[in-house]
Design a protein around this motif. Structure first.
Motif, PDB file in Angstrom:
ATOM      1  N   UNK A  10       0.808  -1.206   0.000  1.00 40.27           N
ATOM      2  CA  UNK A  10       0.000   0.000   0.000  1.00 40.27           C
ATOM      3  C   UNK A  10       0.847   1.263   0.000  1.00 40.27           C
ATOM      4  N   UNK A  11       2.177   1.066   0.090  1.00 45.54           N
ATOM      5  CA  UNK A  11       3.058   2.224   0.078  1.00 45.54           C
ATOM      6  C   UNK A  11       2.971   3.048   1.350  1.00 45.54           C
ATOM      7  N   UNK A  12       2.824   2.369   2.497  1.00 42.16           N
ATOM      8  CA  UNK A  12       2.748   3.097   3.762  1.00 42.16           C
ATOM      9  C   UNK A  12       4.149   3.434   4.243  1.00 42.16           C
ATOM     10  N   UNK A  13       4.254   4.503   5.040  1.00 37.94           N
ATOM     11  CA  UNK A  13       5.560   4.883   5.570  1.00 37.94           C
ATOM     12  C   UNK A  13       5.979   3.933   6.672  1.00 37.94           C
ATOM     13  N   UNK A  14       4.999   3.420   7.406  1.00 36.49           N
ATOM     14  CA  UNK A  14       5.325   2.554   8.535  1.00 36.49           C
ATOM     15  C   UNK A  14       4.259   1.493   8.683  1.00 36.49           C
ATOM     16  N   UNK A  47       0.112  10.982  10.190  1.00 40.72           N
ATOM     17  CA  UNK A  47       0.200   9.885   9.230  1.00 40.72           C
ATOM     18  C   UNK A  47      -1.178   9.763   8.575  1.00 40.72           C
ATOM     19  N   UNK A  52      -2.292   9.200   5.288  1.00 41.81           N
ATOM     20  CA  UNK A  52      -2.551   8.057   4.396  1.00 41.81           C
ATOM     21  C   UNK A  52      -2.626   6.767   5.204  1.00 41.81           C
ATOM     22  N   UNK A  53      -1.645   6.586   6.103  1.00 39.64           N
ATOM     23  CA  UNK A  53      -1.613   5.392   6.938  1.00 39.64           C
ATOM     24  C   UNK A  53      -2.882   5.279   7.767  1.00 39.64           C
ATOM     25  N   UNK A  70      -5.801   4.005   5.665  1.00 37.02           N
ATOM     26  CA  UNK A  70      -5.696   2.560   5.432  1.00 37.02           C
ATOM     27  C   UNK A  70      -6.015   1.790   6.717  1.00 37.02           C
TER      28      UNK A  70
END
Lengths: 530, 369, 76
Positions: free
Chosen positions: B300-304, C25, C27-28, C31
């Motif tokens: 999903x291209x998450x940073x973390x 965060x 976008x995170x 999701x």
């Protein structure tokens, strides 16, 4: 909408009543008037106007706080000098320009003296026990160090006693405490720097470390965290501890505190940083590791083999005090098949009349004991014996005879209690006392599986902790083979040749002493005799 | 998804050893005895050599692109979309692994340790600590491994040593009583539980500090040690219980420990094996879960990975509750589907990846040249 | 029971998501929210239906023909 976080939100700090940092007034009368007004005519502030020089042209005044100063010093070295000796010496004080300089350089015979020119400094000096000398017509003043108040002498520490080893303890005066450290470490690299923290209490906080051994990064971090403190009062090192610790929500202490100068000295020599706070005998030591709370100073004064044995006993006691009640609950509730048959029979016959399940029984007894312990600490000394009678007879024996608790439970509670006193550091004992209840709940719901889960959570939490950047469980995790010589075991002193790895990384070698061996001649004599 | 947490070679080796031991110690003896009967120990020793070859393959792949993790390597070798497909398959595989392992823990606990407890309660409790550990990060977990590892090994060694008096060599005879195909089948089964899933661990490989030749050797030694432990447990289980009983029980090692009567005080040693097993399976489950999280954040291209930890944990709990209707189904599925599945993931996929990566490197070099 | 389950998941999600969004965060966080919705739906589905077929059967359906194919090739 109500937010939980609003409970912890900071209100803007109240700025009123702060003394502006403006320059001193040249007029003596005005200054004294100002001081009187600011200090609310407090009775313990003494104003002593006088004239120095023949013609009385130079009017001066002393301001000091009664009780904080040594009056003999003021009389002998300030008043006598300025009023009598100066006339004998025939010093020229008439011209305004040089009289100030003369006073400063030739007349005042006090050892420690400073010069200042702002109002806030004026109050700082008066209230910390210095004597302020104001001179009419000058926008500057002197502060002479005349501190001298009633203080407790150096006594044996009450919270950490030892059989062998130095018996001196820190006191409430920071100067005495730094002196105790200097007496142990006569190294020019022992650096002690002081700053005042607390807007109202202006408490002196000293940072002590050995330059060249302590990790500069840790020292810098200590300064950074101390600088961030913005509070009005520091009454004990406990305040500082809560402001600078790495993690607040943890039952485990990440800063070490002690009353014993020898522990602090040993910590400094390992490369740690000590934080001394005026007004408390408890000195902080960072970074603090888990294993440190199991090392008593006496370990290093006793023989190495004995120290190792005692240390292993301590770790055993740690787990006993943590797990005994929960293991009892788990075994009697879920895993009776694990108890040897004979023991099971006697246990169940004891528990026959007890109306509560094991968990409730254990909870009642443990809570009772915690209450007893707290009562024992807080009550007036005179009623001490009454408490022990109530505790031992009424709650122990009578409760068993009345059939409220089983006698096995009393043994479990006593074992837990005694084990928790073994810990050389009070902080660690407290965290175990709290965690014990969590383990009891887990044991009551999931048996031994619950205890295991609890242990995993505890270890996970411990490994995630850091104290000033150093992993809390090091040198066990991350495992450092070189440092194992002072964890569970205590090597002889000639074997402790390197300092702990993660605490200081620049100056690891401690010593280079060979293991003691009989000299060759002795050895030969020995063989001849045999 | 960056791999900014660093672990050292020793920590990686310990993790690999525990991951290999994980479920194997408790489960494999039973299936090995079913398949290879009294020759089960031969199967176990054969799988050591097979496993070493497989591990060398993984290490080789790890060294091909040392700065890329497995998922990034996928995208490097196969392009963005095909690579993501491979990553998705690995993620699903590790999710299945996580939920089956979680179910196994729950089943073991309610069958052997605390009966009459709902499976869901055990699963939720165990997953909670996994999620907690995952939130703390891999660095914390590997430090925890360092704390627990000596204990796990010590407890297993105690079992092995104390079982020696009750061993009966006759149970292992005749030496070559079984056809070679059966023995090979058994040894592949053993590899499918212990070794093929190790490919997942190599997602972590770029975060290992200095994986030089010395590091490779210590990793291989760690693996050999784990396989040796599994082998000796198998030998002991069969020689103490006999292959019939061993194949009859789902957790023969536990039953074997119950039989140990060495000293009066120590006559309930099965708790010891339960403890060491639950500890080692904790890390196995953690790896499955952690790898699936890293895969998801990569996809999903998450940073973390941390933001998706708790919801994924809830999903894994749900999956674990329905993944096996009962232990008979579990045993059958492990034999019939898990083995080919893990061969696909653990052998076929690495070879395909190796070829893809090699071809890509050659193409790139030519392109540049 | 169902009610308790939903409330628990919602509370956990609320605390978790608010901290994720606080750390920017974005976008995170979205999701994560998506996964929470899946998890919630999944657990409600599990709670409502007594017997849920295992997803492993689907895996078996995919893997079995491959195995058979490979085995038949090997036998040839």
């Amino acid at each position: 909408m109500f937010k939980l976080s609003s409970l912890f939100k900071k209100q803007p700090v109240n700025k009123q009543n702060n003394i502006p940092s403006q320059n001193l007034n040249a007029s003596l009368q005005d200054t004294i008037q100002d001081v009187k007004q600011t200090l609310g005519d407090s009775n313990d502030i003494v104003y002593r106007p006088f004239h120095a020089s023949y013609d009385g042209s130079l009017s001066m005044a002393l301001i000091f706080t009664d009780g904080l100063v040594d009056k003999n010093v003021i009389q002998d070295f300030i008043l006598r000098t300025l009023m009598i000796d100066i006339r004998k010496a025939n010093v020229e004080l008439s011209s305004k320009e040089n009289s100030y300089q003369t006073l400063k350089e030739h007349s005042l015979t006090a050892g420690e003296m400073s010069e200042f020119n702002t109002v806030d400094k004026l109050y700082e000096h008066i209230l910390s026990g210095d004597t302020v000398i104001l001179i009419d017509g000058y926008e500057k003043a002197f502060a002479v160090d005349t501190k001298g108040w009633k203080q407790r002498g150096v006594e044996e520490p009450s919270s950490q006693t030892s059989v062998r080893g130095p018996k001196d303890g820190f006191t409430e005066t920071i100067r005495t405490n730094t002196a105790l450290l200097r007496r142990k470490i006569k190294d020019p690299n022992l650096w002690i720097k002081t700053k005042a923290i607390g807007k109202r209490t202006k408490t002196d906080v000293s940072i002590a470390y050995i330059n060249g051994i302590a990790d500069p990064k840790i020292v810098k971090e200590v300064y950074r965290r101390l600088d961030k403190i913005n509070t009005d009062a520091i009454l004990d090192s406990g305040y500082i501890e809560e402001f600078i610790q790495d993690k607040t929500y943890t039952p485990f202490p990440t800063i070490y505190n002690t009353e014993r100068p020898d522990i602090i000295a040993a910590g400094l020599l390992e490369g740690r940083v000590a934080i001394l706070v005026d007004g408390t005998p408890f000195v902080l030591l960072v970074p603090a590791l888990f294993i440190q709370f199991f090392q008593a100073s006496e370990d290093y004064y006793q023989r190495a083999d004995f120290a190792t044995f005692i240390r292993l006993v301590r770790y055993l006691a740690f787990f006993l005090s943590l797990l005994t009640p929960s293991a009892y609950i788990a075994l009697t509730t879920f895993h009776q098949e694990m108890i040897p048959t004979d023991l099971l029979v006697s246990l169940s016959s004891q528990r026959e009349g007890v109306p509560f399940p094991a968990f409730v029984e254990a909870l009642i007894m443990e809570l009772t004991f915690e209450i007893l312990r707290e009562a024992g600490i807080r009550m007036p000394r005179a009623v001490g014996s009454a408490i022990s009678i109530v505790g031992a007879l009424v709650l122990g024996q009578a409760a068993v005879e009345a059939g409220l608790v089983s006698s096995a439970m009393v043994i479990v509670v006593s074992l837990t209690a005694i084990s928790s006193f073994v810990s050389p550091s009070f902080n660690m004992a407290i965290s175990v006392r709290m965690l014990r209840f969590g383990f009891m709940i887990l044991a009551a719901t999931f048996g031994l599986f619950g205890i295991l889960i609890g242990l995993i959570i505890m270890i996970l939490h411990l490994t995630s902790l850091r104290s000033f950047g150093v992993p809390y469980l090091s040198p066990m995790a991350p495992f450092i083979p070189k440092d194992q010589k002072d964890v569970m075991l205590r090597f002889p002193h000639w074997g402790l040749f390197s300092r702990p790895r993660l605490i200081n990384q620049q100056n690891v070698d401690r010593e280079d002493t060979e293991a003691p061996k009989p000299s060759r001649r002795e050895a030969e004599n020995q063989s001849v005799k045999d | 998804m960056r791999m900014d947490e660093k672990i050292n070679v020793r920590q990686f080796t310990l993790l690999l050893t525990l991951f290999t031991i994980g479920t194997s110690v408790l489960i494999t003896p039973s299936q090995l005895a079913t398949l290879a009967k009294e020759s089960a120990w031969i199967a176990a020793s054969m799988s050591v050599f097979g496993g070493l070859l497989v591990l060398l393959l993984y290490l080789f792949i790890g060294h091909l692109q040392p700065h890329l993790n497995l998922f990034q390597h996928n995208e490097y070798a196969f392009g963005k979309w095909l690579g993501k497909l491979f990553t998705l398959i690995i993620v699903l595989f590790s999710l299945i692994g996580a939920s089956t392992v979680l179910w196994t823990v729950g089943d073991f606990v309610i069958v052997q340790v605390i009966p009459e407890t709902p499976l869901a309660a055990i699963c939720i409790l165990f997953m909670t600590i996994i999620v907690y550990g995952t939130k703390l990060g891999i660095e914390t977990i590997v430090k925890t491994v360092e704390i627990f590892f000596p204990w796990i090994i010590m407890l297993l060694t105690i079992i092995v040593l104390f079982s020696i008096p009750s061993m009966d060599i006759k149970q292992l005879q005749p030496l070559w009583g079984q056809p070679i195909s059966k023995v090979v089948e058994a040894s592949i089964y053993e590899l499918s539980i212990s070794t093929f899933p190790l490919i997942l661990l190599f997602v972590l490989y770029p975060s290992v500090l200095n994986p030089d030749s010395k590091g490779t050797r210590s990793i291989l030694l760690g693996y050999l040690f784990a396989e040796f432990l599994i082998m000796s447990i198998t030998v002991i289980a069969i020689s103490v219980l006999g292959y019939k009983l061993t194949s009859h029980y789902v957790y023969p090692t536990y039953v074997m420990a119950e039989r140990i009567e060495f000293i009066v005080l120590l006559d309930r040693l099965e708790v010891v094996i339960a403890i060491s097993w639950i500890l080692s399976i904790f890390f196995k489950l953690f790896i499955y879960f952690y790898i699936s999280l890293i895969g998801i954040s990569q996809l999903l291209g998450l940073k973390h990975y941390r933001p998706v930890t708790i919801p994924m944990g809830i999903i894994v709990i749900g999956l674990a509750l329905i993944i096996y209707p009962d232990s008979i189904f579990a045993g059958k599925w492990n034999k019939e589907t898990w083995v080919p599945l893990s061969i696909i993931i653990g052998v076929v996929y690495p070879i395909v990846l190796l070829c893809g990566s090699k071809i890509k490197s050659i193409l790139r070099r030519n392109h540049r040249g | 029971m169902l009610f308790l389950l939903i409330i628990t998941i919602m509370i956990v999600a609320w605390i978790d998501l608010s901290s994720i969004f606080r750390e920017r965060y974005i976008k995170e966080g979205f999701f994560s929210l998506g996964f929470y919705i899946i998890a919630l739906a999944f657990s409600i589905y599990l709670q409502m239906n007594g017997k849920v077929p295992t997803p492993l059967k689907g895996v078996t359906v995919i893997v079995k023909p491959i195995t058979k194919g490979v085995l038949s090739i090997l036998q040839l």
